[in-house]
Design a protein around this motif. Structure first.
Motif, short mmCIF file in Angstrom:
data_model
loop_
_atom_site.label_atom_id
_atom_site.label_comp_id
_atom_site.label_asym_id
_atom_site.label_seq_id
_atom_site.Cartn_x
_atom_site.Cartn_y
_atom_site.Cartn_z
N LEU A 1 -5.55 26.77 2.40
CA LEU A 1 -5.29 26.42 1.01
C LEU A 1 -4.96 24.94 0.92
N ARG A 2 -5.43 24.34 -0.17
CA ARG A 2 -5.01 22.95 -0.43
C ARG A 2 -4.24 22.99 -1.73
N ILE A 3 -2.94 22.64 -1.64
CA ILE A 3 -2.07 22.72 -2.83
C ILE A 3 -1.60 21.32 -3.18
N ARG A 4 -1.80 20.95 -4.44
CA ARG A 4 -1.28 19.64 -4.88
C ARG A 4 -0.03 19.88 -5.70
N LEU A 5 1.07 19.30 -5.19
CA LEU A 5 2.38 19.52 -5.81
C LEU A 5 2.81 18.27 -6.57
N GLN A 6 3.69 18.50 -7.54
CA GLN A 6 4.27 17.34 -8.21
C GLN A 6 5.12 16.56 -7.20
N ARG A 7 5.17 15.22 -7.42
CA ARG A 7 5.89 14.38 -6.46
C ARG A 7 7.33 14.87 -6.30
N GLY A 8 7.77 15.06 -5.06
CA GLY A 8 9.16 15.44 -4.77
C GLY A 8 9.43 16.94 -4.82
N ALA A 9 8.42 17.71 -5.21
CA ALA A 9 8.66 19.16 -5.31
C ALA A 9 8.75 19.77 -3.91
N GLU B 1 -2.38 21.93 -8.60
CA GLU B 1 -3.72 22.42 -8.31
C GLU B 1 -3.69 23.25 -7.04
N VAL B 2 -4.43 24.33 -6.99
CA VAL B 2 -4.56 25.13 -5.76
C VAL B 2 -6.05 25.35 -5.51
N ALA B 3 -6.47 25.13 -4.28
CA ALA B 3 -7.88 25.38 -3.96
C ALA B 3 -7.97 26.03 -2.59
N SER B 4 -8.85 27.01 -2.49
CA SER B 4 -9.04 27.71 -1.22
C SER B 4 -10.18 27.04 -0.47
N PRO C 1 0.83 -1.21 0.00
CA PRO C 1 0.00 0.00 0.00
C PRO C 1 0.87 1.26 0.00
N GLU C 2 2.00 1.23 0.74
CA GLU C 2 2.88 2.40 0.81
C GLU C 2 3.50 2.69 -0.57
N GLU C 3 3.92 1.62 -1.25
CA GLU C 3 4.51 1.81 -2.58
C GLU C 3 3.50 2.41 -3.55
N LEU C 4 2.29 1.90 -3.46
CA LEU C 4 1.26 2.42 -4.37
C LEU C 4 0.94 3.88 -4.05
N GLN C 5 0.89 4.19 -2.74
CA GLN C 5 0.62 5.57 -2.36
C GLN C 5 1.73 6.49 -2.86
N ALA C 6 2.96 5.99 -2.77
CA ALA C 6 4.10 6.80 -3.22
C ALA C 6 4.04 7.03 -4.74
N ARG C 7 3.38 6.08 -5.43
CA ARG C 7 3.26 6.23 -6.89
C ARG C 7 2.16 7.20 -7.27
N GLY C 8 1.37 7.60 -6.26
CA GLY C 8 0.26 8.50 -6.55
C GLY C 8 0.77 9.82 -7.08
N GLN C 9 -0.08 10.50 -7.83
CA GLN C 9 0.34 11.76 -8.44
C GLN C 9 0.45 12.85 -7.39
N GLY C 10 1.67 13.30 -7.10
CA GLY C 10 1.88 14.48 -6.27
C GLY C 10 1.65 14.31 -4.80
N THR C 11 1.90 15.42 -4.12
CA THR C 11 1.75 15.47 -2.67
C THR C 11 0.75 16.56 -2.36
N GLU C 12 -0.08 16.31 -1.38
CA GLU C 12 -1.05 17.33 -1.03
C GLU C 12 -0.53 18.11 0.18
N VAL C 13 -0.58 19.44 0.09
CA VAL C 13 -0.11 20.29 1.20
C VAL C 13 -1.28 21.15 1.66
N GLN C 14 -1.45 21.19 2.96
CA GLN C 14 -2.52 21.99 3.54
C GLN C 14 -1.86 23.21 4.20
N TYR D 1 1.22 21.65 6.48
CA TYR D 1 1.52 20.22 6.64
C TYR D 1 1.24 19.45 5.35
N LYS D 2 2.15 18.49 5.15
CA LYS D 2 2.04 17.64 3.96
C LYS D 2 1.20 16.41 4.29
#
Lengths: 313, 253
Positions: A266-274, A256-259, A221-234, A294-295
């Protein structure tokens, strides 16, 4: 070397034009709970039927515990336990008679059969109600009994097809606990199909995602989650103007940015590793007051949805 | 294989015994009425008349009709079939176990009826010696009841394998029995030549052997052979049809 419980090579099953399972290549190590995830009609049940030798493959090959499902399906069924889409209990028989029947099928000697039935019914909290006909039981109790039946002959591998479907959360949690303790105690390999991602995340050491008969991904499950697109930052604070949001969205690493929370988060979706630090600096320079950042790792559910959507795209 | 057959038979009888008491009650009523009440009305003539043959050959075979319809269609309807097929039981054990359970039950009722009626009549008409059936009645009833039970079961299992529900299987089986039962009469009325030949044969045979009982004795082996062939054909068809993947894929038609 890790022992392999299930191995498939290009396994396929077609029904006319429909490819229910299409070129499935997979290895499941022994002694783990393997979650086979997919939406309804994705080929999960057909895969179980193929692995149990209940359906003949139209392509490829599969081995369960080293036995070919084409040539030695009987040997697979002898060593496997199954809780399929329907619990398969005889509702006119008592709980004890249901287990007695399957104990006889698997040729457990009488004394061992009796002891094992008692052990399982006690483990699942059903011993006191063993003489009741199953028809009167709740769905949760029936699922437990069906799980007891599947484990009765101490199978080396257990196939569970959506075992908690239709159960209320309390009954499902109870079944999860029972399943985990039994798997731990008896060391069986479990091949579990589900579309309940939380269930898979809680129970499975390894998961595979299937859609339209094709395997999309396999891993922990961790590997698959890591493969997910991007990281979400709050980001929690104030001063998140529309100009700032537009400037953030213009950055190449921002997906993506959403208020939310009335403009205070703000909820910001970043590219993985950014990195997040440059964005925080830009926000502060633009006059925003930041209280918390927090990520959050994508859940298995989000990863699953991304995988399925990618395939659709 | 024998152990697997015994396991399937055990389950069938447990389910039968737990079938809300209907099965047991039906058996008791049958034995009470046809195995005690009617024979008592016949007195000692019971042993030499044709009634034991009629009662204990035809009726037990029809009594299992509901049960035989349930054999596979019931497992499919109650969603127990796939789990059973996913077990280690060989195909043959599942099929023949169900067939044997039904045939043995039907045959046991015939034997029970023969014995209970003999006992009742002997007690009611006691004349200092024990009366029993002549050998042609006894052997005829035992063999015909076995093969007729086999016929109902084979036909029922074949139909039940293809039916989606018990009700559908029961309706088709009733129709099937009706067709099979009326077939000789239809054939005889459609072919006057055959009817005349049969009448001639019966006439000659009766003249030759001197009594209808003699004709029965003479015709019995032929009838048994015919039933054996029909039973064997239907059972072979059921066996050919019994295939795990086919049973999984077919939801009944």
């Amino acid at each position: 070397m890790t022992e392999i419980a299930i191995r498939t090579e290009g396994l396929g099953r077609s029904f006319g034009e429909l490819r229910a399972v299409d070129g499935l290549t997979l290895e499941v190590p022994a002694g783990v709970i393997f979650g086979f995830l997919g939406p309804n009609g994705s080929g999960k049940t057909t895969t179980i039927r193929l692995l149990l030798g209940l359906l003949e493959p139209t392509a490829g090959q599969a081995w369960v515990l080293g036995h070919s499902v084409r040539q030695e399906a009987w040997a697979v069924r002898e060593r496997a336990g199954a809780l399929l889409e329907e619990n398969g209990l005889y509702e006119r028989l008592t709980a004890e008679e249901n287990l007695e029947f399957y104990g006889r099928i698997y040729r457990l000697p009488k004394a061992e059969r009796r002891a094992r039935i008692r052990e399982l019914l006690e483990h699942f909290g059903l011993w006191e109600r063993r003489a009741e006909v199953v028809r009167t039981w709740s769905r949760g109790m029936r699922q437990k009994l069906a799980l007891a039946r599947a484990l009765l002959h101490r199978p080396r591998i257990l196939f569970l097809d959506e075992p908690t479907a239709g159960l209320d959360p309390v009954a499902a949690a109870s079944l999860h606990e029972d399943l985990l303790s039994m798997v731990k105690g008896e060391g069986v390999t479990v091949f579990l199909t589900t579309h309940n991602l939380a269930e898979a995340e809680k129970l499975c050491a390894l998961v595979g995602v299937i859609r339209q008969g094709r395997l999309l991904a396999v891993g922990t499950p961790e590997e698959l989650q890591a493969r997910g697109q991007g990281t979400e930052v709050q980001v929690v604070g104030s001063g998140f103007t529309s100009e700032l949001l537009a400037a953030l969205e213009a950055r190449p690493e921002v997906l993506e940015v959403a208020s939310s929370d009335g403009g205070n988060a703000l909820r910001i979706r970043l590219q993985r590793g950014a990195p997040m630090a440059p964005l925080v600096a830009q926000m502060v320079q633009a006059g925003a007051a930041i209280e918390e950042v927090y990520k959050r790792r994508a859940s298995l559910e989000e990863t699953f949805l991304q995988l399925v959507e990618e395939k659709e795209g | 294989m024998i152990r697997d057959l015994a396991t399937v038979i055990w389950k069938e009888y447990r389910e039968f015994a737990r079938g809300a008491g209907k099965g047991r009650l039906g058996t008791l009523i049958f034995v009470g009425v046809f195995g005690v009440l009617f024979p008592l009305q016949e007195g000692l003539d019971w042993f030499t008349g044709p009634l034991p043959l009629v009662y204990f050959c035809l009726l037990p075979a029809t009594m299992v009709m509901g049960w035989v319809a349930d054999s596979f269609a019931g497992e499919r309807e109650r969603h127990t079939l796939e789990t059973l097929l996913a077990s280690r039981l060989p195909d043959g054990a599942i099929l023949w176990g169900k067939v044997l359970a039904l045939v043995l039950y039907s045959w046991a009722i015939s034997i029970l009826g023969l014995l209970s009626s003999a006992l009742a009549v002997n007690i009611a008409s006691w004349d200092g010696r024990v009366h029993f059936y002549p050998s042609y009645i006894l052997l005829g009833t035992l063999s015909l009841s076995l093969l007729l039970a086999g016929l109902t079961t084979a036909l029922g299992v074949l139909i039940s394998l293809r039916a989606a529900t018990v009700r559908q299987a029961a309706q088709r089986l009733s129709l099937g029995i009706l067709v099979v039962g009326w077939m000789p009469f239809v054939v005889l009325s459609a072919f006057p030549g055959a009817r005349e030949a049969l009448a001639r044969w019966l006439d000659e045979a009766t003249r030759e052997v001197g009594s209808p009982q003699g004709v029965f004795i003479r015709a019995l082996p032929l009838g048994l052979l015919f039933l054996l062939l029909v039973d064997g054909t239907l059972l072979a068809m059921a066996r050919a049809r019994f295939h795990r993947s086919r049973l999984i894929l077919e939801k009944g038609r």
